[in-house]
Design an enzyme around this catalytic site. Structure first.
Site, PDB file in Angstrom:
ATOM      1  N   ASP A  43       0.828  -1.209   0.000  1.00  0.00           N
ATOM      2  CA  ASP A  43       0.000   0.000   0.000  1.00  0.00           C
ATOM      3  C   ASP A  43       0.864   1.262   0.000  1.00  0.00           C
ATOM      4  O   ASP A  43       1.653   1.475   0.913  1.00  0.00           O
ATOM      5  CB  ASP A  43      -0.883  -0.011   1.266  1.00  0.00           C
ATOM      6  CG  ASP A  43      -1.805   1.194   1.339  1.00  0.00           C
ATOM      7  OD1 ASP A  43      -2.933   1.099   0.837  1.00  0.00           O
ATOM      8  OD2 ASP A  43      -1.392   2.232   1.910  1.00  0.00           O
ATOM      9  N   TYR A  48       2.560  10.098  -0.408  1.00  0.00           N
ATOM     10  CA  TYR A  48       3.656   9.550   0.414  1.00  0.00           C
ATOM     11  C   TYR A  48       5.029   9.885  -0.187  1.00  0.00           C
ATOM     12  O   TYR A  48       6.045   9.770   0.490  1.00  0.00           O
ATOM     13  CB  TYR A  48       3.559   8.022   0.571  1.00  0.00           C
ATOM     14  CG  TYR A  48       2.348   7.499   1.311  1.00  0.00           C
ATOM     15  CD1 TYR A  48       1.480   8.350   1.986  1.00  0.00           C
ATOM     16  CD2 TYR A  48       2.065   6.134   1.343  1.00  0.00           C
ATOM     17  CE1 TYR A  48       0.366   7.857   2.653  1.00  0.00           C
ATOM     18  CE2 TYR A  48       0.957   5.635   2.007  1.00  0.00           C
ATOM     19  CZ  TYR A  48       0.109   6.504   2.655  1.00  0.00           C
ATOM     20  OH  TYR A  48      -0.995   6.006   3.309  1.00  0.00           O
ATOM     21  N   LYS A  77      -3.133   5.762  -4.115  1.00  0.00           N
ATOM     22  CA  LYS A  77      -4.261   6.651  -3.797  1.00  0.00           C
ATOM     23  C   LYS A  77      -4.010   8.035  -4.379  1.00  0.00           C
ATOM     24  O   LYS A  77      -2.856   8.457  -4.491  1.00  0.00           O
ATOM     25  CB  LYS A  77      -4.404   6.821  -2.270  1.00  0.00           C
ATOM     26  CG  LYS A  77      -4.168   5.575  -1.459  1.00  0.00           C
ATOM     27  CD  LYS A  77      -4.290   5.840   0.033  1.00  0.00           C
ATOM     28  CE  LYS A  77      -3.880   4.624   0.842  1.00  0.00           C
ATOM     29  NZ  LYS A  77      -2.439   4.480   1.067  1.00  0.00           N
ATOM     30  N   HIS A 110      -7.976   9.215  -1.449  1.00  0.00           N
ATOM     31  CA  HIS A 110      -7.257   9.175  -0.169  1.00  0.00           C
ATOM     32  C   HIS A 110      -7.999   9.872   0.976  1.00  0.00           C
ATOM     33  O   HIS A 110      -7.958   9.428   2.116  1.00  0.00           O
ATOM     34  CB  HIS A 110      -5.889   9.841  -0.369  1.00  0.00           C
ATOM     35  CG  HIS A 110      -4.866   9.459   0.652  1.00  0.00           C
ATOM     36  ND1 HIS A 110      -3.527   9.408   0.369  1.00  0.00           N
ATOM     37  CD2 HIS A 110      -4.960   9.107   1.959  1.00  0.00           C
ATOM     38  CE1 HIS A 110      -2.854   9.039   1.452  1.00  0.00           C
ATOM     39  NE2 HIS A 110      -3.710   8.860   2.436  1.00  0.00           N
TER      40      HIS A 110
HETATM   41  N1  LIG Z   1      -5.345   6.019   4.183  1.00  0.00           N
HETATM   42  C1  LIG Z   1      -4.735   6.723   5.117  1.00  0.00           C
HETATM   43  O1  LIG Z   1      -5.060   7.902   5.374  1.00  0.00           O
HETATM   44  C2  LIG Z   1      -3.617   6.093   5.892  1.00  0.00           C
HETATM   45  C3  LIG Z   1      -3.129   6.711   7.062  1.00  0.00           C
HETATM   46  C4  LIG Z   1      -2.104   6.097   7.754  1.00  0.00           C
HETATM   47  C5  LIG Z   1      -1.585   4.886   7.308  1.00  0.00           C
HETATM   48  N2  LIG Z   1      -2.064   4.303   6.144  1.00  0.00           N
HETATM   49  C6  LIG Z   1      -1.532   3.013   5.645  1.00  0.00           C
HETATM   50  O2  LIG Z   1      -1.517   2.060   6.691  1.00  0.00           O
HETATM   51  C7  LIG Z   1      -0.193   1.599   6.898  1.00  0.00           C
HETATM   52  C8  LIG Z   1       0.043   1.257   8.367  1.00  0.00           C
HETATM   53  O3  LIG Z   1      -0.186   2.388   9.187  1.00  0.00           O
HETATM   54  P1  LIG Z   1       0.968   3.216   9.898  1.00  0.00           P
HETATM   55  O4  LIG Z   1       2.243   2.978   9.187  1.00  0.00           O
HETATM   56  O5  LIG Z   1       0.517   4.626  10.011  1.00  0.00           O
HETATM   57  O6  LIG Z   1       1.012   2.672  11.381  1.00  0.00           O
HETATM   58  P2  LIG Z   1       1.081   1.248  12.126  1.00  0.00           P
HETATM   59  O7  LIG Z   1       1.247   0.149  11.142  1.00  0.00           O
HETATM   60  O8  LIG Z   1      -0.023   1.220  13.113  1.00  0.00           O
HETATM   61  O9  LIG Z   1       2.406   1.415  12.984  1.00  0.00           O
HETATM   62  C9  LIG Z   1       3.672   1.484  12.449  1.00  0.00           C
HETATM   63  C10 LIG Z   1       4.657   1.669  13.611  1.00  0.00           C
HETATM   64  O10 LIG Z   1       4.713   0.493  14.418  1.00  0.00           O
HETATM   65  C11 LIG Z   1       6.055   0.021  14.514  1.00  0.00           C
HETATM   66  N3  LIG Z   1       5.988  -1.444  14.479  1.00  0.00           N
HETATM   67  C12 LIG Z   1       5.551  -2.215  13.471  1.00  0.00           C
HETATM   68  N4  LIG Z   1       5.574  -3.515  13.803  1.00  0.00           N
HETATM   69  C13 LIG Z   1       6.053  -3.571  15.070  1.00  0.00           C
HETATM   70  C14 LIG Z   1       6.303  -4.641  15.957  1.00  0.00           C
HETATM   71  N5  LIG Z   1       6.040  -5.900  15.613  1.00  0.00           N
HETATM   72  N6  LIG Z   1       6.789  -4.338  17.198  1.00  0.00           N
HETATM   73  C15 LIG Z   1       7.036  -3.054  17.557  1.00  0.00           C
HETATM   74  N7  LIG Z   1       6.820  -1.998  16.750  1.00  0.00           N
HETATM   75  C16 LIG Z   1       6.326  -2.252  15.518  1.00  0.00           C
HETATM   76  C17 LIG Z   1       6.772   0.600  13.318  1.00  0.00           C
HETATM   77  O11 LIG Z   1       8.135   0.828  13.624  1.00  0.00           O
HETATM   78  P3  LIG Z   1       9.347   0.353  12.659  1.00  0.00           P
HETATM   79  O12 LIG Z   1       9.002   0.726  11.238  1.00  0.00           O
HETATM   80  O13 LIG Z   1      10.515   1.110  13.205  1.00  0.00           O
HETATM   81  O14 LIG Z   1       9.457  -1.126  12.848  1.00  0.00           O
HETATM   82  C18 LIG Z   1       6.048   1.943  13.131  1.00  0.00           C
HETATM   83  O15 LIG Z   1       6.590   2.918  13.996  1.00  0.00           O
HETATM   84  C19 LIG Z   1       0.679   2.747   6.373  1.00  0.00           C
HETATM   85  O16 LIG Z   1       2.009   2.388   6.129  1.00  0.00           O
HETATM   86  C20 LIG Z   1      -0.096   3.153   5.145  1.00  0.00           C
HETATM   87  O17 LIG Z   1       0.156   2.278   4.067  1.00  0.00           O
HETATM   88  C21 LIG Z   1      -3.073   4.903   5.447  1.00  0.00           C
END
Ligand SMILES: NC(=O)c1ccc[n+]([C@@H]2O[C@H](COP(=O)([O-])OP(=O)(O)OC[C@H]3O[C@@H](n4cnc5c(N)ncnc54)[C@H](OP(=O)(O)O)[C@@H]3O)[C@@H](O)[C@H]2O)c1
Length: 288
Positions: A43, A48, A77, A110
């Site tokens: 994704d 981004y 998106k 988005h």
């Molecule tokens: N549509 C939208 O508006 C929107 C908004 C936000 C996100 N998204 C999508 O959703 C995806 C995921 O959301 P997100 O990246 O915001 O947040 P998330 O997946 O909830 O959290 C990511 C964070 O958690 C840490 N992490 C991941 N696995 C871990 C584990 N097993 N143990 C400890 N820490 C861990 C990562 O650190 P490290 O990388 O340092 O491991 C990073 O800091 C995004 O990448 C994006 O593709 C979409």
């Protein structure tokens, strides 16, 4: 990998890898490692700033024969200023070009702002032309999703929204099921907010199965029938996060997790005037 069937018959992996906040110079390697770890759903988004590098990571995995294009499920998106119909059509073509792909598996509006109806017309046309296999929305609250699904002939296949233990969206999920729109969770770990990774309730549940907090959270989303996107730049965490298909949370575990719901975003409210103003400023600053 468990697959989910969308309302147009396309199937998508239930667990995916997101590249939000990964600097462009690290993205190709991260995407390559994620595919190596077993992720098939990737994704990204125009805003981004790493679509190109996401494409490069995919290309490397394809060139090395790790996967075939048909096994992958790639999402991007369009952002707010890209919503007018003509601009949206150009943005779709640009994403394909920049990523080096003939088609995307899923394309989303988005944010719930701008000319979302114009964008939708362009996305339907691109879907008919074979450029997009599935189309959807993101950050639409249930009420807005209902309006949008009802006023368009083609219903969104997916709505990508925040879902995590602090903001569980139980009622919202029911509304999406009623309209046949698949819920996809962003920030399943709430990016670690409210000390998610050291939460005692989640850690205690994990101990029973020899699983981490992150694995418990993703497993909980799988059992709810929600598609989840996890992000990590660390290969060992990528492997940990995908290793969730060999255990099952009990009804008692699910009840304990249900009690963690704060019923509000761990980030912000998309309808709050201050937030909308922030988006409009960001849009004008970054999208021009
Ligand atoms: N549509 C939208 O508006 C929107 C908004 C936000 C996100 N998204 C999508 O959703 C995806 C995921 O959301 P997100 O990246 O915001 O947040 P998330 O997946 O909830 O959290 C990511 C964070 O958690 C840490 N992490 C991941 N696995 C871990 C584990 N097993 N143990 C400890 N820490 C861990 C990562 O650190 P490290 O990388 O340092 O491991 C990073 O800091 C995004 O990448 C994006 O593709 C979409």
């Amino acid at each position: 990998m468990q697959m989910i069937k969308l309302n147009n018959g396309v199937t998508m992996p239930q667990l995916g890898y997101g590249v939000y906040q990964i600097p462009p110079e690290e993205t190709a390697q991260a995407v390559y490692e994620a595919i190596k770890a077993g992720y098939r759903l990737i994704d990204t988004a125009a805003i981004y700033g790493n679509e190109k590098e996401t494409g490069l990571g995919i290309k490397r995995a394809l060139d090395e024969g790790l996967v075939t294009r048909a096994e992958l499920f790639i999402t991007s998106k369009l952002f707010i200023l890209q919503t007018p119909e003509k601009k949206a059509a150009q943005t779709i073509d640009n994403s394909l070009k920049v990523m080096g792909l003939d088609y995307l598996d899923l394309y989303l509006i988005h944010q719930p702002y701008g000319d979302i109806y114009g964008a939708w017309r362009a996305m339907i046309a691109a879907q008919k032309a074979g450029k997009l296999r599935a189309i959807g929305i993101s950050n639409f609250k249930a009420a807005k999703m209902i309006e949008f699904a009802s006023l368009n002939d083609v219903k969104p296949q997916v709505n990508q929204i925040e879902v995590n233990p602090w903001n569980q969206r139980l009622e919202d999920q029911q509304w999406h099921e009623k309209y046949g729109v698949q819920v996809e969770a962003w920030a399943p770990f709430a990016e670690g907010r409210h000390d998610l990774f050291t939460n005692e309730v989640l850690a205690e549940i994990g101990q029973k199965y020899n699983k981490s907090v992150g694995q418990v959270v993703l497993r909980w989303l799988m059992q709810r029938g929600i598609v989840a996107l996890a992000k990590s730049v660390h290969p060992e965490r990528m492997k940990e996060n995908i290793d969730i298909f060999d255990f099952e949370l009990s009804a008692a575990d699910l009840e304990k997790i249900a009690k963690l719901d704060m019923e509000e975003s761990a980030f912000f409210d998309h309808d709050a005037p201050k937030q909308v103003e922030w988006f409009m400023k960001r849009m004008l600053d970054t999208e021009k």
